[in-house]
Design a protein around this motif. Structure first.
Motif, short mmCIF file in Angstrom:
data_model
loop_
_atom_site.label_atom_id
_atom_site.label_comp_id
_atom_site.label_asym_id
_atom_site.label_seq_id
_atom_site.Cartn_x
_atom_site.Cartn_y
_atom_site.Cartn_z
N PHE A 149 0.18 34.68 39.47
CA PHE A 149 1.10 33.59 39.79
C PHE A 149 2.32 33.70 38.88
CE2 PHE A 149 -3.06 32.28 41.00
CZ PHE A 149 -2.88 31.60 42.17
N LYS A 150 3.51 33.62 39.48
CA LYS A 150 4.74 33.73 38.71
C LYS A 150 5.69 32.63 39.14
CE LYS A 150 8.45 36.76 37.35
NZ LYS A 150 9.09 38.03 37.50
N GLY A 151 6.12 31.84 38.16
CA GLY A 151 7.11 30.80 38.39
C GLY A 151 8.26 31.00 37.43
N PRO A 152 9.29 30.18 37.51
CA PRO A 152 10.42 30.32 36.60
C PRO A 152 9.99 30.17 35.14
CG PRO A 152 10.95 28.80 38.38
CD PRO A 152 9.50 29.11 38.48
N GLY A 153 10.05 31.25 34.38
CA GLY A 153 9.73 31.23 32.97
C GLY A 153 8.28 31.45 32.61
N TYR A 154 7.37 31.44 33.59
CA TYR A 154 5.94 31.58 33.29
C TYR A 154 5.28 32.50 34.29
CZ TYR A 154 6.41 27.45 30.35
OH TYR A 154 6.78 26.56 29.38
N GLU A 155 4.21 33.14 33.85
CA GLU A 155 3.37 33.90 34.77
C GLU A 155 1.96 33.95 34.21
OE1 GLU A 155 4.22 38.30 34.89
OE2 GLU A 155 6.16 37.52 34.24
N ARG A 156 0.99 33.87 35.12
CA ARG A 156 -0.42 33.87 34.74
C ARG A 156 -1.21 34.64 35.78
NH1 ARG A 156 -0.36 28.61 32.30
NH2 ARG A 156 0.73 28.93 30.34
N GLU A 157 -2.40 35.08 35.37
CA GLU A 157 -3.29 35.82 36.28
C GLU A 157 -4.66 35.16 36.29
OE1 GLU A 157 -5.04 40.30 36.91
OE2 GLU A 157 -3.19 40.02 35.78
N LEU A 158 -5.24 35.09 37.47
CA LEU A 158 -6.61 34.59 37.64
C LEU A 158 -7.48 35.75 38.11
CD1 LEU A 158 -5.98 31.16 39.38
CD2 LEU A 158 -6.72 31.55 37.05
N ARG A 159 -8.46 36.13 37.32
CA ARG A 159 -9.33 37.26 37.62
C ARG A 159 -10.52 36.80 38.47
NH1 ARG A 159 -7.42 41.79 37.18
NH2 ARG A 159 -9.47 42.69 36.93
N ASP A 160 -10.86 37.58 39.46
CA ASP A 160 -12.05 37.36 40.31
C ASP A 160 -12.15 35.92 40.80
OD1 ASP A 160 -12.57 40.00 39.68
OD2 ASP A 160 -13.96 39.48 38.07
N ILE A 161 -11.05 35.40 41.32
CA ILE A 161 -10.97 34.00 41.75
C ILE A 161 -11.58 33.77 43.12
CG2 ILE A 161 -8.65 34.24 42.69
CD1 ILE A 161 -9.75 31.17 40.79
N PHE A 162 -11.66 34.81 43.97
CA PHE A 162 -12.15 34.64 45.34
C PHE A 162 -12.99 35.86 45.74
CE2 PHE A 162 -11.77 34.39 49.98
CZ PHE A 162 -12.02 33.05 50.16
N THR A 163 -13.98 35.62 46.59
CA THR A 163 -14.85 36.70 47.07
C THR A 163 -14.76 36.78 48.58
OG1 THR A 163 -16.39 36.28 45.25
CG2 THR A 163 -17.22 37.55 47.11
N ILE A 164 -14.57 38.00 49.08
CA ILE A 164 -14.60 38.25 50.53
C ILE A 164 -15.82 39.12 50.80
CG2 ILE A 164 -13.43 39.33 52.48
CD1 ILE A 164 -10.79 38.60 51.17
N ILE A 165 -16.66 38.65 51.74
CA ILE A 165 -17.87 39.37 52.12
C ILE A 165 -17.66 39.95 53.51
CG2 ILE A 165 -20.35 39.18 52.51
CD1 ILE A 165 -20.11 36.56 50.71
N VAL A 166 -17.65 41.26 53.62
CA VAL A 166 -17.48 41.92 54.91
C VAL A 166 -18.86 42.32 55.41
CG1 VAL A 166 -16.41 43.83 56.15
CG2 VAL A 166 -15.21 42.75 54.24
N LYS A 167 -19.21 41.82 56.60
CA LYS A 167 -20.52 42.12 57.21
C LYS A 167 -20.32 42.88 58.50
CE LYS A 167 -23.15 38.15 55.67
NZ LYS A 167 -23.99 37.08 56.08
#
Length: 185
Positions: free
Chosen positions: A167-185
């Motif tokens: 995520f990047k906004g004016p003056g800041y940026e952050r990262e979220l690791r392993d925030i969502f899981t997709i299961i392909v069947k």
């Protein structure tokens, strides 16, 4: 004297604000609800015949007492046929419309992200122990509200895929690791 004090205060305020970045970005409470999505490789579009509940109601149910006072069973059957009411109906598979209209698989929007707009969301990493992360990365897209999208027709192998977002906004940026899981069947 007041003018000098106001000038000194203004200079102090301007000098003290020099190192403060523009805007804000708050993602400490960010997450998805639900935090996973199942994507099918092979869509179930098969149609099967099933009993028609309207036929059951009118021919075998409570209406037949009234109808059989005035019609024979065969006349009542012919009348229902003339109204396009038949014994069985064709029930389409659960993925029939997804296939026909090419509807992609879409997650919910991310919740708990606040900040100064514009906030730009990008996919930074896809990790999988039992699938092909590169193939998932080719097909996966993210919208500005954090919704993840996989096309209806894809060639992603079966597996569990963990998605990381930046995520990047004016003056800041952050990262979220392993925030969502997709299961392909």
């Amino acid at each position: 004297m007041k003018g000098i004090i106001y000038c000194i205060m203004t200079v102090c305020v301007l000098l003290s604000c020099h190192d403060i970045p523009e805007g804000y970005l708050f993602i400490e409470d960010a997450g998805y609800l639900p935090d996973s999505m199942v994507v099918k490789m092979n869509l179930d579009t098969a149609s099967v015949e099933a009993p028609n509940p309207i036929w059951t109601q009118y021919y075998d149910g409570e209406w037949n007492d009234w109808a059989y006072k005035y019609y024979t069973k065969e006349q009542w059957r012919e009348f229902l046929y003339s109204q396009n009411i038949y014994e069985t109906i064709l029930v389409k598979g659960p993925d029939y419309d997804r296939d026909r209209l090419d509807i992609p698989w879409v997650s919910t929007a991310i919740q708990g992200v606040e900040g100064t707009n514009p906030i730009i969301v990008t996919i930074t990493d896809v990790i999988s122990d039992d699938g092909n992360a590169d193939k998932m990365l080719q097909h996966l897209t993210v919208r500005s509200n954090g919704m993840l999208t996989v096309p209806c027709r894809h060639d992603i192998p079966e597996g569990h895929y963990k998605i990381s977002l930046h995520f990047k906004g004016p003056g800041y940026e952050r990262e979220l690791r392993d925030i969502f899981t997709i299961i392909v069947k």
